[in-house]
Design a protein around this motif. Structure first.
Motif, PDB file in Angstrom:
ATOM      1  N   GLN A  26      -5.213  -2.637  -1.619  1.00 45.50           N
ATOM      2  CA  GLN A  26      -3.789  -2.865  -1.852  1.00 45.50           C
ATOM      3  C   GLN A  26      -2.973  -1.723  -1.278  1.00 45.50           C
ATOM      4  OE1 GLN A  26      -2.462  -4.575  -5.575  1.00 45.50           O
ATOM      5  NE2 GLN A  26      -1.020  -2.890  -5.799  1.00 45.50           N
ATOM      6  N   CYS A  27      -2.012  -2.051  -0.422  1.00 41.46           N
ATOM      7  CA  CYS A  27      -1.076  -1.073   0.126  1.00 41.46           C
ATOM      8  C   CYS A  27       0.144  -1.820   0.616  1.00 41.46           C
ATOM      9  CB  CYS A  27      -1.706  -0.267   1.262  1.00 41.46           C
ATOM     10  SG  CYS A  27      -2.223  -1.250   2.683  1.00 41.46           S
ATOM     11  N   GLU A  28       1.222  -1.089   0.770  1.00 44.81           N
ATOM     12  CA  GLU A  28       2.491  -1.695   1.172  1.00 44.81           C
ATOM     13  C   GLU A  28       3.031  -0.989   2.398  1.00 44.81           C
ATOM     14  OE1 GLU A  28       5.293  -4.567   0.882  1.00 44.81           O
ATOM     15  OE2 GLU A  28       3.683  -4.352  -0.566  1.00 44.81           O
ATOM     16  N   ASP A  29       3.177  -1.713   3.483  1.00 47.63           N
ATOM     17  CA  ASP A  29       3.817  -1.215   4.698  1.00 47.63           C
ATOM     18  C   ASP A  29       3.220   0.081   5.229  1.00 47.63           C
ATOM     19  OD1 ASP A  29       5.599  -1.639   6.767  1.00 47.63           O
ATOM     20  OD2 ASP A  29       7.154  -0.399   5.854  1.00 47.63           O
ATOM     21  N   VAL A  30       1.930   0.075   5.444  1.00 50.63           N
ATOM     22  CA  VAL A  30       1.243   1.237   6.015  1.00 50.63           C
ATOM     23  C   VAL A  30       1.173   1.052   7.525  1.00 50.63           C
ATOM     24  CG1 VAL A  30      -0.948   2.483   6.091  1.00 50.63           C
ATOM     25  CG2 VAL A  30      -0.092   1.610   3.925  1.00 50.63           C
ATOM     26  N   ARG A  31       1.525   2.101   8.269  1.00 51.34           N
ATOM     27  CA  ARG A  31       1.489   2.017   9.724  1.00 51.34           C
ATOM     28  C   ARG A  31       0.217   2.628  10.283  1.00 51.34           C
ATOM     29  NH1 ARG A  31       6.855   4.540  11.758  1.00 51.34           N
ATOM     30  NH2 ARG A  31       6.881   5.390   9.681  1.00 51.34           N
ATOM     31  N   GLN A  32      -0.288   2.028  11.324  1.00 53.88           N
ATOM     32  CA  GLN A  32      -1.448   2.482  12.095  1.00 53.88           C
ATOM     33  C   GLN A  32      -2.758   2.415  11.304  1.00 53.88           C
ATOM     34  OE1 GLN A  32      -0.784   2.606  15.194  1.00 53.88           O
ATOM     35  NE2 GLN A  32       1.408   2.665  14.907  1.00 53.88           N
ATOM     36  N   ASP A  33      -2.857   3.112  10.169  1.00 51.66           N
ATOM     37  CA  ASP A  33      -4.070   3.091   9.355  1.00 51.66           C
ATOM     38  C   ASP A  33      -4.116   1.758   8.615  1.00 51.66           C
ATOM     39  OD1 ASP A  33      -6.242   3.619   7.742  1.00 51.66           O
ATOM     40  OD2 ASP A  33      -5.123   4.888   6.361  1.00 51.66           O
ATOM     41  N   ASP A  34      -5.262   1.118   8.577  1.00 48.64           N
ATOM     42  CA  ASP A  34      -5.309  -0.197   7.927  1.00 48.64           C
ATOM     43  C   ASP A  34      -5.592  -0.113   6.425  1.00 48.64           C
ATOM     44  OD1 ASP A  34      -8.020   0.286   7.816  1.00 48.64           O
ATOM     45  OD2 ASP A  34      -8.607  -1.586   8.763  1.00 48.64           O
ATOM     46  N   CYS A  35      -5.390   1.025   5.805  1.00 52.79           N
ATOM     47  CA  CYS A  35      -5.515   1.278   4.363  1.00 52.79           C
ATOM     48  C   CYS A  35      -6.782   0.687   3.754  1.00 52.79           C
ATOM     49  CB  CYS A  35      -4.259   0.856   3.603  1.00 52.79           C
ATOM     50  SG  CYS A  35      -3.805  -0.865   3.648  1.00 52.79           S
ATOM     51  N   SER A  36      -7.906   1.002   4.337  1.00 52.96           N
ATOM     52  CA  SER A  36      -9.184   0.526   3.825  1.00 52.96           C
ATOM     53  C   SER A  36     -10.025   1.648   3.239  1.00 52.96           C
ATOM     54  CB  SER A  36      -9.959  -0.185   4.939  1.00 52.96           C
ATOM     55  OG  SER A  36      -9.264  -1.329   5.358  1.00 52.96           O
ATOM     56  N   ALA A  37      -9.373   2.686   2.749  1.00 47.24           N
ATOM     57  CA  ALA A  37     -10.073   3.797   2.100  1.00 47.24           C
ATOM     58  C   ALA A  37     -10.254   3.484   0.611  1.00 47.24           C
ATOM     59  CB  ALA A  37      -9.267   5.080   2.286  1.00 47.24           C
ATOM     60  N   PRO A  38     -11.212   4.131  -0.038  1.00 50.38           N
ATOM     61  CA  PRO A  38     -11.482   3.845  -1.461  1.00 50.38           C
ATOM     62  C   PRO A  38     -10.268   3.989  -2.382  1.00 50.38           C
ATOM     63  CG  PRO A  38     -13.246   5.179  -0.537  1.00 50.38           C
ATOM     64  CD  PRO A  38     -12.173   5.082   0.515  1.00 50.38           C
ATOM     65  N   GLU A  39      -9.338   4.874  -2.066  1.00 50.24           N
ATOM     66  CA  GLU A  39      -8.188   5.046  -2.958  1.00 50.24           C
ATOM     67  C   GLU A  39      -7.247   3.837  -2.970  1.00 50.24           C
ATOM     68  OE1 GLU A  39      -7.086   7.512   0.803  1.00 50.24           O
ATOM     69  OE2 GLU A  39      -8.880   7.215  -0.411  1.00 50.24           O
ATOM     70  N   PHE A  40      -7.424   2.911  -2.040  1.00 52.02           N
ATOM     71  CA  PHE A  40      -6.595   1.701  -1.999  1.00 52.02           C
ATOM     72  C   PHE A  40      -7.239   0.514  -2.723  1.00 52.02           C
ATOM     73  CE2 PHE A  40      -5.136   4.060   1.808  1.00 52.02           C
ATOM     74  CZ  PHE A  40      -3.785   4.132   1.514  1.00 52.02           C
ATOM     75  N   ILE A  41      -8.406   0.701  -3.321  1.00 54.19           N
ATOM     76  CA  ILE A  41      -9.095  -0.398  -4.010  1.00 54.19           C
ATOM     77  C   ILE A  41      -8.495  -0.604  -5.399  1.00 54.19           C
ATOM     78  CG2 ILE A  41     -11.294  -1.175  -4.981  1.00 54.19           C
ATOM     79  CD1 ILE A  41     -12.687   0.385  -2.706  1.00 54.19           C
ATOM     80  N   VAL A  42      -8.184  -1.865  -5.719  1.00 55.08           N
ATOM     81  CA  VAL A  42      -7.648  -2.208  -7.041  1.00 55.08           C
ATOM     82  C   VAL A  42      -8.438  -3.381  -7.627  1.00 55.08           C
ATOM     83  CG1 VAL A  42      -5.315  -1.409  -6.521  1.00 55.08           C
ATOM     84  CG2 VAL A  42      -5.912  -3.799  -6.107  1.00 55.08           C
ATOM     85  N   ASN A  43      -8.416  -3.483  -8.951  1.00 51.01           N
ATOM     86  CA  ASN A  43      -8.968  -4.649  -9.640  1.00 51.01           C
ATOM     87  C   ASN A  43      -7.853  -5.672  -9.790  1.00 51.01           C
ATOM     88  OD1 ASN A  43     -11.585  -3.572 -10.110  1.00 51.01           O
ATOM     89  ND2 ASN A  43     -10.750  -2.361 -11.789  1.00 51.01           N
ATOM     90  N   CYS A  44      -8.091  -6.860  -9.317  1.00 49.01           N
ATOM     91  CA  CYS A  44      -7.074  -7.905  -9.403  1.00 49.01           C
ATOM     92  C   CYS A  44      -7.028  -8.472 -10.825  1.00 49.01           C
ATOM     93  CB  CYS A  44      -7.388  -9.014  -8.402  1.00 49.01           C
ATOM     94  SG  CYS A  44      -7.446  -8.410  -6.700  1.00 49.01           S
ATOM     95  N   THR A  45      -5.935  -9.130 -11.157  1.00 46.76           N
ATOM     96  CA  THR A  45      -5.750  -9.713 -12.481  1.00 46.76           C
ATOM     97  C   THR A  45      -6.750 -10.849 -12.701  1.00 46.76           C
ATOM     98  OG1 THR A  45      -3.411  -9.182 -12.351  1.00 46.76           O
ATOM     99  CG2 THR A  45      -4.080 -10.774 -14.039  1.00 46.76           C
ATOM    100  N   VAL A  46      -7.525 -10.741 -13.779  1.00 42.36           N
ATOM    101  CA  VAL A  46      -8.563 -11.728 -14.087  1.00 42.36           C
ATOM    102  C   VAL A  46      -7.931 -13.100 -14.286  1.00 42.36           C
ATOM    103  CG1 VAL A  46     -10.363 -12.361 -15.745  1.00 42.36           C
ATOM    104  CG2 VAL A  46      -9.995  -9.976 -15.174  1.00 42.36           C
TER     105      VAL A  46
END
Length: 141
Positions: A26-46
């Motif tokens: 999960q990330c919002e409007d990130v440029r160049q980097d595709d935000c696939s690092a561990p700090e961008f991982i979220v648990n979605c609503t069950v």
């Protein structure tokens, strides 16, 4: 017969509830980097957000990424609505949906799927399948 129906509902509820939480990037409007690092991982609503969504926007200042959890209905409607704008050229908008953990992450090179490598993917479903087989046997006898 009533006992069989009750048993089937219990089996399916247990199997479905265990499978309905997914993790996405999960990330919002990130440029160049595709935000696939561990700090961008979220648990979605069950039981609500059952898909991962990825938006790729091609703008004058580069490629922008938006990633999130989504409900299947909303994601599929959005992706089909923007399909005509997914050209890869300037001002292009591509929205994709997927339903496996972290599937909105970086693209991996495709490789041939051997029979041995396909088997582990089936492992989580094995207990549910065994329960359904037991149910069918019990109700038939």
């Amino acid at each position: 017969m009533r006992r069989c129906v009750t048993l089937l509902v219990i089996i399916l509820t247990a199997g479905v509830s265990a499978a309905l939480q997914i993790q996405c990037y999960q990330c919002e409007d990130v440029r160049q980097d595709d935000c696939s690092a561990p700090e961008f991982i979220v648990n979605c609503t069950v039981n609500v957000q059952d898909m991962c969504q990825k938006e790729v926007l091609v703008m004058e200042d580069g490629i922008h990424y938006r990633k999130s959890c989504a409900s299947s209905g909303a994601c599929l409607i959005a992706s089909s609505g923007y399909q005509q704008f997914c050209t890869g050229k300037l001002n292009s908008v591509c929205i994709t949906c997927c339903n496996t953990p972290l599937c909105n992450g970086p693209r991996h090179k495709r490789r041939a799927l051997s029979r041995a490598s396909a088997l582990p993917a089936l492992a989580p479903a094995a207990p549910l399948l065994a329960s359904i087989q037991l149910f069918l046997w019990t109700c038939a006898h």
